[in-house]
Design an enzyme around this catalytic site. Sequence first.
Site, PDB file in Angstrom:
ATOM      1  N   VAL A 201      -9.144   2.182   7.080  1.00  0.00           N
ATOM      2  CA  VAL A 201      -7.962   2.552   7.851  1.00  0.00           C
ATOM      3  C   VAL A 201      -6.735   2.249   7.005  1.00  0.00           C
ATOM      4  O   VAL A 201      -6.621   1.157   6.446  1.00  0.00           O
ATOM      5  CB  VAL A 201      -7.926   1.731   9.161  1.00  0.00           C
ATOM      6  CG1 VAL A 201      -6.642   1.987   9.929  1.00  0.00           C
ATOM      7  CG2 VAL A 201      -9.136   2.038  10.021  1.00  0.00           C
ATOM      8  N   CYS A 202      -5.811   3.186   6.919  1.00  0.00           N
ATOM      9  CA  CYS A 202      -4.589   2.950   6.122  1.00  0.00           C
ATOM     10  C   CYS A 202      -3.738   1.869   6.769  1.00  0.00           C
ATOM     11  O   CYS A 202      -3.398   1.948   7.951  1.00  0.00           O
ATOM     12  CB  CYS A 202      -3.778   4.234   6.013  1.00  0.00           C
ATOM     13  SG  CYS A 202      -2.138   3.953   5.314  1.00  0.00           S
TER      14      CYS A 202
END
Lengths: 133, 118
Positions: free
Chosen positions: B76-77
């Site tokens: 996940v960024c």
Amino acid sequence: MAAKGKKVMVTVRKAPHGSIYAQEAIEVMFIFASYDMDLSVVFLDDGVLALHKGQDTQGLGIKGFMASLGALVDWEVTNVYVDRQSLRERNIAEDAIISIGKNEATDAPIMPKVLDSAEIAKMMAVQHGIVSF
Amino acid sequence: MKLSVLVLEGPYNHQASDSAYNFIHAALAKGHTIQGIFFYDDGVYNATKFSDPPQDDRHIVKRWSELGAKGIDLVVCVAAAKRRGITDEVLAPDIRISGLGQLASMIDESDRIVTFGD
């Protein structure tokens, strides 16, 4: 460093302020450039609106990213292209788009290159990867 | 073939995360390798452990965690996640938070990157 030299393209296809796509695409450009990818960036479809001159997001209450687009060159994002047909369809003149930076020596504006769809298609065909926003 | 997948939309509201999952499922069944799955933009909402859909609906977040438990790297960024309240405390199992540099690495190490968005 990872990803060095591989040809990767980021496309911006969506209008600039109705959604976050263009803004977060710029973050991706900056990171990919810092990873020394052979990066090219293409604005097409409604994405060309992001480069239209004279935008002001103050009334929207959102942080504008026009300054980032105007300084892409400073972030080593230098291969920036605009789809000619998309500009035409939206009645945007080719000289009504913003520069992406300035030449260090001469201070002359550096403009994104306007290309025909067929030329962009050729570029797409030789990419290792395309990330589409 | 080594594939990486980028997901740009949240679950349930949009078809993108279902399509991404189905694509991955089909690719694995055909013997391809999934190098990594990267969640960006609203895609980070795919990673909240508090998702609790009705029992007769598919559990999108759980499906991702199951892929993670199989050893696929789900990332996940961090910047997109922080904007949207997705932190380590709310992260579903077998998914991790990291930077966009991970997307660059995934692309580098894959034969193809496939984007699922609007």
